[in-house]
Design a protein around this motif. Structure first.
Motif, mmCIF file in Angstrom:
data_model
loop_
_atom_site.group_PDB
_atom_site.id
_atom_site.type_symbol
_atom_site.label_atom_id
_atom_site.label_comp_id
_atom_site.label_asym_id
_atom_site.label_seq_id
_atom_site.Cartn_x
_atom_site.Cartn_y
_atom_site.Cartn_z
ATOM 1 N N LEU A 67 0.749 -1.293 -0.124
ATOM 2 C CA LEU A 67 -0.006 -0.054 -0.154
ATOM 3 C C LEU A 67 0.809 1.464 0.122
ATOM 4 O O LEU A 67 2.010 1.220 0.532
ATOM 5 N N ARG A 73 -1.847 7.320 1.451
ATOM 6 C CA ARG A 73 -2.502 5.975 2.024
ATOM 7 C C ARG A 73 -3.666 6.565 2.661
ATOM 8 O O ARG A 73 -4.955 6.350 2.832
ATOM 9 N N LEU A 76 -6.384 7.599 0.102
ATOM 10 C CA LEU A 76 -6.963 6.323 -0.462
ATOM 11 C C LEU A 76 -8.268 5.888 0.519
ATOM 12 O O LEU A 76 -9.123 5.364 0.200
ATOM 13 N N ALA A 77 -7.796 6.150 1.789
ATOM 14 C CA ALA A 77 -8.627 5.411 2.993
ATOM 15 C C ALA A 77 -9.933 6.508 2.912
ATOM 16 O O ALA A 77 -11.025 6.020 3.155
ATOM 17 N N LYS A 80 -12.898 5.729 0.414
ATOM 18 C CA LYS A 80 -13.699 4.376 0.816
ATOM 19 C C LYS A 80 -13.922 4.536 2.346
ATOM 20 O O LYS A 80 -14.477 3.861 2.744
ATOM 21 N N LEU A 82 -12.625 4.616 5.060
ATOM 22 C CA LEU A 82 -11.923 3.684 5.743
ATOM 23 C C LEU A 82 -10.944 4.289 6.998
ATOM 24 O O LEU A 82 -10.435 5.526 6.522
ATOM 25 N N SER A 84 -7.229 4.935 7.812
ATOM 26 C CA SER A 84 -5.985 4.816 7.486
ATOM 27 C C SER A 84 -5.064 3.573 7.744
ATOM 28 O O SER A 84 -4.324 2.977 7.252
ATOM 29 N N THR A 87 -5.434 -2.004 7.224
ATOM 30 C CA THR A 87 -4.730 -2.371 6.211
ATOM 31 C C THR A 87 -5.452 -3.558 5.469
ATOM 32 O O THR A 87 -5.696 -3.408 4.027
ATOM 33 N N LEU A 90 -8.105 -1.754 2.993
ATOM 34 C CA LEU A 90 -7.392 -0.904 2.027
ATOM 35 C C LEU A 90 -7.251 -2.009 0.998
ATOM 36 O O LEU A 90 -7.450 -2.000 -0.263
ATOM 37 N N GLU A 93 -10.366 -3.089 -1.114
ATOM 38 C CA GLU A 93 -10.522 -2.211 -1.847
ATOM 39 C C GLU A 93 -9.516 -2.053 -2.889
ATOM 40 O O GLU A 93 -10.290 -1.876 -4.316
ATOM 41 N N TYR A 94 -8.332 -2.041 -2.795
ATOM 42 C CA TYR A 94 -7.369 -1.618 -3.899
ATOM 43 C C TYR A 94 -6.458 -2.624 -4.305
ATOM 44 O O TYR A 94 -5.434 -2.313 -4.822
ATOM 45 N N SER A 149 -2.732 -0.632 -6.260
ATOM 46 C CA SER A 149 -1.962 -0.387 -5.145
ATOM 47 C C SER A 149 -0.290 -0.011 -5.540
ATOM 48 O O SER A 149 -0.091 -0.940 -6.315
#
Length: 423
Positions: A67, A73, A76-77, A80, A82, A84, A87, A90, A93-94, A149
């Motif tokens: 990631l 990071r 990206l979190a 969605k 989420l 961060s 793990t 993430l 999703e990615y 990712s």
């Protein structure tokens, strides 16, 4: 809840959610253990195949290395909703297109090797994707089907190049290149003027030094512009075109392999150190990999790269072999007066690039088990190769119209370092 880790279309491991801790335990599948005896290096040097699961605290170093880091990071979190630190979430999703050969799916779902294809970008969309990187890493703001990712903390795009056009890989389609645009300040100027040209220069020097007889090489790259911003387009060495299509090649960086979260060597910490990297290669590879590591350290020093940390060194894991990967992320950081001049991994006893001497290389590399005569010969050959190819690459940059004045400073400083260590 469980996820499946795939390599080459084979389910090799499962991940179990660690809940509030955000991590995941890892267990190799029965199918994997039937095909690979215990002790086989498959996903990670630090986690060979075995019957017992690897707890989250052990698996996290490898999984987090799949990631991005830091603010990338976090972004990206947020997309969605989420945490961060999650793990597992993430990767769910990615994780369909990760570094190396790893693909991650929900349990019971088989990844399509081609994903949903490629979203070919118009120039306007490409500019939009680059401008949106701070809030929407990897092009997630252009197409929600991007489920890729990549490690690191620099804004970048994982892309597919097709017929000279760039596109975003969708739902696990394998990317072929990495596009790294220069970072801009609030006034629109580059944070590090000429950084794309500088990195391309370094990679071209290393590739052409390989043609002069050195063991190691570097990822293929070229400079291009996106809007009015310079960028470097780097070909992924963990992808290969075959008769069966684009294939993923497994890899892991040295932080993952060593099972650590720290990228930089600091006084008082045990790892990472160059001797740790060399020790891992001595245990799992052949002498050529340590020779390639020495060449990489020498060329990084000559070119002024202070940022060669444990995540900028990678091993390729293929068919039971462990080999040092081609060089990547080689940036002549010391050319900018306001950049840190401390080495991410010290050479000998010297933490600062300006303090490194010939004897530091001799002390460092003989500590890896290399003979002093072989180290001296390598130093001489690397200095000769760099001296030969740097003027050639300068002329190439002018002919191909990607020259930047900073390259002349890089070569001048590199020539001075060669004079300092040449035997």
């Amino acid at each position: 809840m469980s996820l499946t880790i795939w390599i080459g279309g084979v389910p090799v491991a499962t991940l179990e959610d660690a809940g509030a801790r955000g991590g995941a335990s890892l267990r190799y599948t029965d199918q994997c253990r039937a095909e690979h005896p215990d002790g086989t290096i498959l996903l990670s040097i630090g986690m060979p195949v075995r019957a017992e699961p690897y707890p989250g605290i052990k698996a996290r170093h490898f999984l987090d290395g799949l990631l991005p880091e830091d603010h990338v990071r976090d972004a990206l979190a947020r997309r969605k909703k989420l945490d961060s630190a999650d793990t597992y979430g993430l990767l769910q999703e990615y994780g369909l297109d990760c570094a190396g050969a790893v693909q991650i799916t929900d349990m019971g779902t088989t990844p399509d090797p081609a994903g949903s294809g490629v979203h070919l970008l118009t120039e306007r969309e490409l500019v939009q994707a680059v401008r949106g990187l701070p809030a929407a890493p990897l092009g997630t703001g252009v197409d929600h089907r991007v489920r890729s990712s990549l490690g690191g903390m620099q804004g970048k795009l994982t892309v597919v190049e097709a017929g000279g056009q760039l596109g975003l890989p969708l739902d696990g389609a394998p990317s072929t290149h990495i596009l790294k645009p220069a970072r801009l300040l609030e006034d629109g100027s580059q944070e590090w003027p000429g950084v794309a040209q500088g990195e391309n220069f370094c990679l071209q020097v290393i590739r052409q030094a390989h043609d002069e007889g050195l063991v190691g090489t570097a990822a293929a790259s070229r400079v291009r512009t996106v809007g009015h911003r310079d960028a470097i387009l780097v070909e992924r060495f963990d992808r290969a075109t075959t008769d069966a299509g684009l294939q993923r090649i497994h890899q892991e960086d040295l932080a993952q392999a060593l099972g650590i979260s720290t990228k930089y060597q600091k006084s008082g910490i045990e790892m990472p150190r160059l001797r740790d990297v060399a020790g891992l290669l001595a245990k799992h590879s052949d002498l050529a990999s340590r020779r390639a590591l020495l060449e990489r350290v020498l060329l990084g020093y000559i070119l002024g790269d202070c940022d060669m940390h444990s995540r900028n060194l990678t091993v390729v894991l293929s068919g039971g072999r462990v080999d040092l990967s081609p060089a990547y992320d080689v940036v002549p950081t010391s050319v900018w007066p306001n950049h840190d001049r401390e080495l991410s991994l010290w050479i000998g006893h010297s933490p600062m690039i300006d303090d490194v001497e010939y004897d530091d290389f001799l002390t460092e590399a003989t500590g890896w088990g290399l003979r002093a005569s072989a180290v001296r010969r390598t130093i001489r050959e690397v200095c000769q190769a760099a001296s030969t190819v740097m003027p050639r690459v300068i002329e190439q940059s002018k002919a191909e119209e990607w020259h930047h004045p900073i390259l002349d400073d890089v070569m001048d400083q590199a020539t001075g370092r060669i004079a300092k260590i040449a035997p």
